[in-house]
Design a protein around this motif. Structure first.
Motif, PDB file in Angstrom:
ATOM      1  N   LYS A   1       0.807  -1.223   0.000  1.00  0.00           N
ATOM      2  CA  LYS A   1       0.000   0.000   0.000  1.00  0.00           C
ATOM      3  C   LYS A   1       0.835   1.265   0.000  1.00  0.00           C
ATOM      4  CE  LYS A   1      -4.023  -2.145   1.973  1.00  0.00           C
ATOM      5  NZ  LYS A   1      -4.995  -2.273   3.053  1.00  0.00           N
ATOM      6  N   LEU A   2       2.137   1.124  -0.207  1.00  0.00           N
ATOM      7  CA  LEU A   2       3.012   2.294  -0.130  1.00  0.00           C
ATOM      8  C   LEU A   2       3.146   3.043  -1.449  1.00  0.00           C
ATOM      9  CD1 LEU A   2       5.892   0.782   2.045  1.00  0.00           C
ATOM     10  CD2 LEU A   2       4.197   2.488   2.768  1.00  0.00           C
ATOM     11  N   VAL A   3       3.267   2.274  -2.535  1.00  0.00           N
ATOM     12  CA  VAL A   3       3.625   2.919  -3.802  1.00  0.00           C
ATOM     13  C   VAL A   3       2.987   2.142  -4.957  1.00  0.00           C
ATOM     14  CG1 VAL A   3       5.812   1.630  -3.869  1.00  0.00           C
ATOM     15  CG2 VAL A   3       5.585   3.741  -5.195  1.00  0.00           C
ATOM     16  N   ALA A   4       2.517   2.857  -5.941  1.00  0.00           N
ATOM     17  CA  ALA A   4       1.936   2.220  -7.122  1.00  0.00           C
ATOM     18  C   ALA A   4       3.061   1.825  -8.078  1.00  0.00           C
ATOM     19  CB  ALA A   4       0.981   3.187  -7.806  1.00  0.00           C
ATOM     20  N   PRO A   5       2.796   0.842  -8.946  1.00  0.00           N
ATOM     21  CA  PRO A   5       3.831   0.423  -9.891  1.00  0.00           C
ATOM     22  C   PRO A   5       4.403   1.560 -10.732  1.00  0.00           C
ATOM     23  CG  PRO A   5       2.080  -1.193  -9.828  1.00  0.00           C
ATOM     24  CD  PRO A   5       1.610  -0.035  -9.001  1.00  0.00           C
ATOM     25  N   ASP A   6       3.620   2.610 -10.959  1.00  0.00           N
ATOM     26  CA  ASP A   6       4.143   3.725 -11.764  1.00  0.00           C
ATOM     27  C   ASP A   6       4.936   4.729 -10.932  1.00  0.00           C
ATOM     28  OD1 ASP A   6       2.276   5.141 -10.347  1.00  0.00           O
ATOM     29  OD2 ASP A   6       1.192   5.906 -12.078  1.00  0.00           O
ATOM     30  N   GLY A   7       5.114   4.441  -9.638  1.00  0.00           N
ATOM     31  CA  GLY A   7       5.932   5.298  -8.796  1.00  0.00           C
ATOM     32  C   GLY A   7       5.146   6.283  -7.951  1.00  0.00           C
ATOM     33  N   THR A   8       3.854   6.401  -8.196  1.00  0.00           N
ATOM     34  CA  THR A   8       3.023   7.290  -7.383  1.00  0.00           C
ATOM     35  C   THR A   8       3.045   6.822  -5.925  1.00  0.00           C
ATOM     36  OG1 THR A   8       1.561   7.622  -9.269  1.00  0.00           O
ATOM     37  CG2 THR A   8       0.699   8.242  -7.094  1.00  0.00           C
ATOM     38  N   ILE A   9       3.352   7.734  -5.026  1.00  0.00           N
ATOM     39  CA  ILE A   9       3.387   7.386  -3.608  1.00  0.00           C
ATOM     40  C   ILE A   9       1.973   7.436  -3.050  1.00  0.00           C
ATOM     41  CG2 ILE A   9       4.276   8.055  -1.339  1.00  0.00           C
ATOM     42  CD1 ILE A   9       6.801   9.053  -2.775  1.00  0.00           C
ATOM     43  N   LEU A  10       1.564   6.336  -2.413  1.00  0.00           N
ATOM     44  CA  LEU A  10       0.170   6.210  -1.991  1.00  0.00           C
ATOM     45  C   LEU A  10      -0.075   6.739  -0.579  1.00  0.00           C
ATOM     46  CD1 LEU A  10      -0.426   2.599  -3.401  1.00  0.00           C
ATOM     47  CD2 LEU A  10      -0.933   4.792  -4.500  1.00  0.00           C
ATOM     48  N   ILE A  11       0.957   7.170   0.090  1.00  0.00           N
ATOM     49  CA  ILE A  11       0.798   7.725   1.438  1.00  0.00           C
ATOM     50  C   ILE A  11       0.229   9.135   1.310  1.00  0.00           C
ATOM     51  CG2 ILE A  11       2.020   8.385   3.549  1.00  0.00           C
ATOM     52  CD1 ILE A  11       4.280   6.390   2.430  1.00  0.00           C
ATOM     53  N   PRO A  12      -0.995   9.346   1.842  1.00  0.00           N
ATOM     54  CA  PRO A  12      -1.637  10.646   1.629  1.00  0.00           C
ATOM     55  C   PRO A  12      -0.754  11.803   2.098  1.00  0.00           C
ATOM     56  CG  PRO A  12      -3.195   9.089   2.582  1.00  0.00           C
ATOM     57  CD  PRO A  12      -1.846   8.429   2.609  1.00  0.00           C
ATOM     58  N   GLY A  13      -0.669  12.800   1.270  1.00  0.00           N
ATOM     59  CA  GLY A  13       0.039  14.010   1.651  1.00  0.00           C
ATOM     60  C   GLY A  13       1.490  14.076   1.206  1.00  0.00           C
ATOM     61  N   VAL A  14       2.063  12.958   0.820  1.00  0.00           N
ATOM     62  CA  VAL A  14       3.497  12.970   0.510  1.00  0.00           C
ATOM     63  C   VAL A  14       3.756  13.562  -0.882  1.00  0.00           C
ATOM     64  CG1 VAL A  14       5.570  11.575   0.167  1.00  0.00           C
ATOM     65  CG2 VAL A  14       4.051  11.110   2.104  1.00  0.00           C
ATOM     66  N   ASP A  15       3.127  12.981  -1.899  1.00  0.00           N
ATOM     67  CA  ASP A  15       3.285  13.574  -3.237  1.00  0.00           C
ATOM     68  C   ASP A  15       2.724  14.998  -3.288  1.00  0.00           C
ATOM     69  OD1 ASP A  15       4.670  11.568  -4.472  1.00  0.00           O
ATOM     70  OD2 ASP A  15       2.990  10.770  -5.624  1.00  0.00           O
ATOM     71  N   ASP A  16       1.661  15.219  -2.517  1.00  0.00           N
ATOM     72  CA  ASP A  16       0.971  16.516  -2.551  1.00  0.00           C
ATOM     73  C   ASP A  16       1.834  17.675  -2.077  1.00  0.00           C
ATOM     74  OD1 ASP A  16      -1.065  14.840  -3.173  1.00  0.00           O
ATOM     75  OD2 ASP A  16      -2.077  14.988  -1.228  1.00  0.00           O
ATOM     76  N   MET A  17       2.899  17.363  -1.318  1.00  0.00           N
ATOM     77  CA  MET A  17       3.738  18.452  -0.816  1.00  0.00           C
ATOM     78  C   MET A  17       4.463  19.188  -1.935  1.00  0.00           C
ATOM     79  SD  MET A  17       5.729  17.137   2.565  1.00  0.00           S
ATOM     80  CE  MET A  17       4.841  16.200   3.793  1.00  0.00           C
ATOM     81  N   ILE A  18       4.607  18.511  -3.050  1.00  0.00           N
ATOM     82  CA  ILE A  18       5.386  19.094  -4.145  1.00  0.00           C
ATOM     83  C   ILE A  18       4.458  19.817  -5.097  1.00  0.00           C
ATOM     84  CG2 ILE A  18       7.136  18.566  -5.900  1.00  0.00           C
ATOM     85  CD1 ILE A  18       7.679  17.540  -2.975  1.00  0.00           C
ATOM     86  N   ARG A  19       4.723  21.081  -5.324  1.00  0.00           N
ATOM     87  CA  ARG A  19       3.900  21.790  -6.299  1.00  0.00           C
ATOM     88  C   ARG A  19       4.270  21.297  -7.700  1.00  0.00           C
ATOM     89  NH1 ARG A  19       7.222  24.426  -8.917  1.00  0.00           N
ATOM     90  NH2 ARG A  19       9.106  25.367  -8.086  1.00  0.00           N
ATOM     91  N   ALA A  20       3.296  21.308  -8.571  1.00  0.00           N
ATOM     92  CA  ALA A  20       3.555  20.887  -9.951  1.00  0.00           C
ATOM     93  C   ALA A  20       4.552  21.842 -10.595  1.00  0.00           C
ATOM     94  CB  ALA A  20       2.241  20.875 -10.737  1.00  0.00           C
TER      95      ALA A  20
END
Lengths: 479, 479
Positions: free
Chosen positions: A253-272
């Motif tokens: 449940k940590l990471v999707a095969p494409d590298g998306t991090i599934l832990i809420p809030g972690v990827d979101d910290m980075i602005r596009a």
């Protein structure tokens, strides 16, 4: 004021002698991780110090204390400190490099003796340390020698810190830097305006690069424990909560095969990335074919080069490294392991820090574990971490490096961020509070920690010109 | 016709002498898995053969060929064959046991020398092989001796097969059984009506049991491979499909924390227990406290003892054992492993067989992998497997064993199925096509493969009575 043409000519004319000096340096097997080579690391420190002294640099060997290696307490190699120039009207640049190397044995698969610099027909200079990091250190020596022999004054004040423990965790260095900085005006680093480190690589084999960012790290352990000892799966299968069942469920449940991090809030910290930043990546001389060649398989997460590069340089990543406590051998074993520890790490990019990310991971895994209704016990914790680093590329330090690259290579450098970490970079940036520049000499295929490590002749010679030109470009900027 | 009371009296009177003989047997360190003890296994075979001959049994040492152990080709220990009685009016029972033992070193944590039978104050006979499986073999010798000394005729014809490789995969035995069976009327097993094996344990420490089922096994490997070599997670994290990400995702879809198998069709193959069968489990002398004591933690999948016991005995189970190819050490390593192999096994119950279950697993994992859209490669395959076994407990073989247990222990036995496997059971059942009975002598806490293995004195002596009484009960049944 670009570098004097005489300087560049001198470097070309003396190339063979410079390569001979590199051969002398490579011949000293200064492997910091091997106790039996510790004397060689000391010998290498002396080699560098002697060269610096000959070139008019005031030097000092800084004793960094002792360490325990393989159960023996042994002396740490000294840091070689150097100082030349104290003109208050000139800028002061701190140069960092390391003179220790990774282990190397012919039997590892080297084509030639790793500690004998071999010049291949295509100009590759093959030998341990040629690229990482003796070549760049010797590049600085070449620059000093050219100035001395030509009677050209150095355009900047220089400070050198060359260490002998980089391949073994830089033991002792952080403390030294912090202690010297704390000494204020009396400290070694007083007056340093910027730092220049030449200890990484081009993105590819074609285009010089300048590196302005490194990812940080949060290396985490997730441990699930249940029975008091390992159990037999025949006797206990489907009677007890098995720690491995819980653990793989959580790891899944940590990471999707494409590298998306599934832990809420972690990827979101980075602005596009905005269009300007995206353009930086679009411009990089890199292709999907490059990554496929590097990993030996067609497994890039995307066909879009820009997305792949941003994944490596400006996005966090989560990799699952393994499990401690489970069966790992070949063959079959019908065990229910009693206590298993999953190991994974998250590479961090600003504004992420271990302090900000780790609590999110713990909270998430504890919540997911609670959903399992398992009677086993969970423990999630940070094993070690480090902050990411991104420099201001509009600083004159970068401006000078970009101009120098254009002057020497006649092309714009790739502006890169690296996915890994070079801890000393962060130490300089945070402790000294100055701009740090990573100005690599070698190519992406140099094989720094691998067999047949090499530095291309042209990278050594043009790289020497680059370092020299950079000093003159720094001096020319009115800052 | 229960066993003559003189027989039971004789066993009590000669208990100390029987224990002395067990001590002589334990003193021979017949460790089949240790090449340096191979001579001792031969010595043990001779010990058993001599005893059988003394007791009027016609014997033969069956050469089973050679094996390669630790790179050396060495002779396999012989099977000890024995035959006594050829009365066509009597039933013929084949007795199986094994005279080899697990390794044991004092330094493993034994309180006493493992090859010196030690009699504890509470009557425990402590020593390697006391319970597994020298005690039961000697139980049969005790029975033969009692009949001979008392001048009581054996009520049945007996055949013995005692092997010396059980703890090392029974190498050579299956082939021997098949070959002899193929010889028809001239084969060693001609005329055998049923088989009796005493090589397992009570469910607990209180109530004798009779075992009529064993689970089968499908040990499977699920391998995901991607890059040509291990990668650095700093450089390649979020740029490539990581095999570990795919693997843990797949492993996380195999089994729920409560033991439910998530592979469609696997759990469904087993019909639910009807009230009669459920009652069998309700009646077993077992509690959640027993399982918690056995595993050293409160991690039973249910508070319902019957459900837990059915999970072990009449349901398949899926355990994840570990991962080959990933990081498994202590500490931290920032590796992206290139090829990782998950290892899991499914314990099977009728009507499941590896042939029926494995295709479902492969189909499921391939479908789940396809959903991941990963560019890595997947391979799922059976490493080894074995069928489950359940005997007809209404057969006279079981009827006799139940009556004998009641006569000796004055209570009904627990009728159990075991979660693990005893491969020779299946070999006898399938090759000879006869009813097989598992009639254990020792208790659930004997520690067969552990330190301080023991057999309680009362289990050895009452167990000897049980084996003798069983023969008489068999003879008494009009079948």
């Amino acid at each position: 004021m670009p570098a004097p043409t005489t300087l560049l000519g001198y470097i070309d004319e003396n190339a063979d002698r410079f390569i001979k000096r590199l051969a002398d340096a490579v011949a000293i097997p200064s492997v910091s991780g091997d106790r039996t080579h510790r004397e060689d690391v000391f010998k290498m420190a002396k080699f560098i110090e002697d060269q610096l002294q000959t070139l008019g640099v005031q030097t000092r060997l800084e004793d960094l204390g002792t360490e325990t290696l393989d159960g023996h307490e042994i002396k740490l190699p000294p840091a070689v400190l150097g100082k030349i120039g104290e003109d208050p009207k000139k800028k002061t640049i701190l140069i960092y490099g390391h003179f220790d190397v990774q282990p190397a044995f012919k039997s590892d698969g080297w084509s030639t003796d790793p500690f004998t610099l071999t010049i291949a027909d295509d100009g590759q200079l093959i030998g341990r340390g040629s690229s990482d990091d003796k070549g760049p250190i010797l590049g600085w020596l070449n620059v000093l020698e050219a100035h001395r022999d030509l009677g050209i004054g150095l355009p900047v004040n220089l400070r050198f810190v060359f260490e002998g423990m980089e391949e073994s965790g830089s033991v002792g260095l952080d403390e030294f830097i912090a202690a010297e900085h704390a000494r204020g005006k009396d400290g070694w680093f007083h007056g340093v305006d910027v730092v220049c480190i030449s200890d990484n690589y081009w993105l590819n084999t074609r285009t010089p690069c300048i590196t302005y960012g490194l990812r940080g790290l949060a290396y985490m352990f997730v441990q699930v424990s249940g029975p008091a000892r390992d159990l037999h799966s025949g006797v206990f299968g489907r009677t007890v909560h098995e720690p491995m069942t819980d653990l793989v469920t959580l790891l899944g449940k940590l990471v999707a095969p494409d590298g998306t991090i599934l832990i809420p809030g972690v990827d979101d910290m980075i602005r596009a990335a905005d269009s300007e930043e995206r353009e930086l990546y679009d411009r990089l001389d890199y292709s999907i074919a490059d990554i496929e060649a590097a990993v030996g398989a067609s497994i890039a997460v995307s066909d879009d080069k820009t997305q792949v590069l941003m994944g490596r340089m400006r996005q966090p990543s989560l990799s699952i490294h393994g499990i401690e406590g489970a069966f790992y051998g070949s063959g079959a074993k019908t065990v229910i392991p009693a206590k298993v520890t999953g190991k994974f790490s998250i590479r961090l990019v600003p504004p992420q820090t271990p302090d900000k990310v780790v609590p999110l991971v713990i909270q998430y895994l504890e919540a997911e574990f609670a959903k399992l209704n398992s009677k086993n016990k969970l423990r999630v914790y940070l094993e070690h971490g480090g902050k990411p680093w991104v420099a201001d590329i509009k600083h004159w330090n970068y401006e000078a490096a970009i101009k120098a690259t254009q002057a020497v290579y006649n092309k714009l450098p790739d502006m890169t961020r690296e996915g890994g970490s070079i801890p000393v970079t962060l130490t300089f940036a945070e402790t000294l509070g100055v701009n740090v520049l990573l100005l690599p000499m070698g190519r992406g295929d140099d094989g720094a920690h691998s067999t047949n490590e090499k530095l291309d002749r042209s990278n050594f010679i043009e790289g020497t010109k680059l370092l020299g030109t950079y000093l003159h470009e720094v001096a020319a900027i009115n800052a």
